[in-house]
Enzyme design. Structure first.
Site, PDB file in Angstrom:
ATOM      1  N   ASP A  12      23.054  77.061   2.431  1.00  0.00           N
ATOM      2  CA  ASP A  12      23.453  78.511   3.143  1.00  0.00           C
ATOM      3  C   ASP A  12      22.887  78.431   4.668  1.00  0.00           C
ATOM      4  O   ASP A  12      23.443  78.849   5.622  1.00  0.00           O
ATOM      5  CB  ASP A  12      22.682  79.512   2.614  1.00  0.00           C
ATOM      6  CG  ASP A  12      22.625  79.360   0.893  1.00  0.00           C
ATOM      7  OD1 ASP A  12      22.587  78.325   0.296  1.00  0.00           O
ATOM      8  OD2 ASP A  12      22.455  80.631   0.544  1.00  0.00           O
TER       9      ASP A  12
ATOM     10  N   ASP B  46      17.004  82.200   7.303  1.00  0.00           N
ATOM     11  CA  ASP B  46      17.981  83.197   7.252  1.00  0.00           C
ATOM     12  C   ASP B  46      17.878  84.243   8.503  1.00  0.00           C
ATOM     13  O   ASP B  46      18.741  85.120   8.644  1.00  0.00           O
ATOM     14  CB  ASP B  46      17.988  84.256   6.105  1.00  0.00           C
ATOM     15  CG  ASP B  46      18.272  83.310   5.072  1.00  0.00           C
ATOM     16  OD1 ASP B  46      19.448  82.698   4.993  1.00  0.00           O
ATOM     17  OD2 ASP B  46      18.035  83.747   3.855  1.00  0.00           O
TER      18      ASP B  46
HETATM   19  N1  GLY Z   1      22.118  83.237   1.042  1.00  0.00           N
HETATM   20  C1  GLY Z   1      21.764  83.392  -0.326  1.00  0.00           C
HETATM   21  C2  GLY Z   1      23.123  83.808  -0.992  1.00  0.00           C
HETATM   22  O1  GLY Z   1      24.015  83.208  -0.529  1.00  0.00           O
HETATM   23  O2  GLY Z   1      22.999  84.646  -1.871  1.00  0.00           O
END
Ligand code: GLY
Length: 397
Positions: free
Chosen positions: A170, A103
């Site tokens: 994601d 992330d």
């Molecule tokens: N990246 C984690 C979510 O979308 O909750």
């Protein structure tokens, strides 16, 4: 059908009106929340602060990102001051070599990375490049076949994690950090890592019907999928709407940076699926394959999907994009009427976000279970979508 640009022009007055309400609201909120890293709001509509609770949380770049976006369009220095302050609040995480997961693109590219691109700040650029190196270093190189993928999180060795590595859809939204680093350094290795990951994601995350697997475990030697998990959706094989939105927008962004038509096709497949699932009331459910009752929404999926649909529409040949921009407008209008709070007295913009499909809905209510709440990335993507309609030249991706 009209082409995308014509439709955007016809809806400009509406987008301007919405943006003026957003701007009026955030002129107040940016001052009130300057010393916070907001996530949601409390029962009084006041931003909850992650600075002390979870400074390294993956969403902590969205407040800075939102302020940079508002600054890019309005040139109001108050937004820039808040964005810079959010970078100071995040800095200890970088200094601690914190947030060791995929992330880093969300957190740093929309704060320090946006800063550099908007102000030319060299120190901000260096930190963003360091984060690109951190993201690229997560690449799992297959030993028996060419290629590999970016590992989402670090597992504990000596456990079941010894036999596989995990990727999630994601991550597609973190790849722009790598494309940017390659362009910045004139060194294509970062982009090659991003493309290998995107290729895996087409193979293992994106399903034939355009829905997605949220979490995939891979064999480390062959990268092959060994299993998929329900993740934040209803269950294995279900269809988590925010995951669909990450795919829709993420593949469109990989197309933006590479020009590879396979990514455009992947984004279209995800978009067609998403549109089919939401057309009607245009209020996205948290999972498109969950039981019909209770009706659980996730506005963050709709806001991110709207950005992806506009991006896609702008990249498609003339007369192909109209359908996608119309869908984005339907989402934004429906959510604007039902879910948006434009009152400057409240800190949140978009309500009815949902963190995940709840394991159980407690008697204490939805918000405690992470359901039907405002979440900072919903506010961010709703604003980005409106600014995309207005032709704002900057977005951090
Ligand atoms: N990246 C984690 C979510 O979308 O909750």
């Amino acid at each position: 059908m009209n082409n995308a640009e014509t439709i955007i022009r016809e809806n400009r007055a509406w987008a301007e009106e919405v943006f003026s309400k957003i701007d009026r609201k955030y002129q107040a909120v940016t001052l009130r929340s300057r010393n916070k890293l907001p996530y949601g709001v409390d029962e009084n509509g006041i931003h909850l602060d992650m600075t002390e609770r979870r400074r390294s949380w993956w969403t902590n770049g969205f407040w800075g990102g939102l302020n940079w976006l508002l600054y890019a369009y309005t040139k109001n220095e108050e937004y820039k001051t808040t964005a810079k302050r959010s970078e100071e609040l995040l800095r200890p995480v970088a200094d601690d070599f914190g947030l060791q997961n995929h992330d880093v693109g969300f957190v740093w590219h929309m704060t320090y990375g946006a800063d550099y691109r908007l102000t030319g700040d060299k120190a901000a650029k260096n930190l963003d490049l360091y984060m690109a190196a951190s993201l690229a270093s997560r690449f799992v190189l297959a030993t028996k076949v060419p290629g590999g993928f970016i590992r989402a999180w670090n597992g504990k060795r000596g456990t079941e994690w010894d036999n596989y590595d995990r990727s999630i859809i994601d991550c597609m939204m973190n790849l722009p950090l790598l494309y940017w680093a390659s362009a910045e350094l004139d060194d294509d290795r970062f982009a090659r890592v991003a493309r290998a990951h995107a290729d895996m994601s087409i193979r293992d995350h994106l399903r034939a019907d355009g829905s997605v697997n949220h979490i995939v475990d891979h064999d480390r030697e062959t990268t092959e999928m060994t299993r998929t998990l329900g993740g934040q959706g209803y269950g294995v094989g279900s269809s988590w709407s925010r995951g669909c939105a990450w795919a829709l927008y993420g593949f469109a962004l990989s197309y933006r940076h590479t020009g590879d038509a396979r990514y455009l096709e992947a984004s279209k497949r995800a978009a067609d699926y998403f549109i089919n699932c939401v057309k009607g009331d245009w209020l996205p459910r948290v999972d498109f394959r969950a039981p019909e009752e209770p009706v659980l929404y996730d506005s963050t999926a709709g806001a991110c999907a709207a950005c992806g649909l506009i991006e896609l529409a702008k990249r498609l040949p003339e007369n192909e994009g109209g359908k996608y921009v119309e869908a984005a407008l339907s989402l934004l209008r429906a959510m604007g009427e039902r879910f948006c709070d434009f009152d400057p007295a409240n800190d949140h913009l978009l309500d009815y976000g949902t963190e995940r499909y709840p394991a159980e809905l407690t008697p204490e209510g939805y918000k405690k279970a992470g359901v039907h709440m405002s979440i900072i990335y919903g506010d961010y993507y709703y604003t980005e979508a409106i600014l995309k309609l207005l032709g704002c030249e900057f977005d951090p991706w």
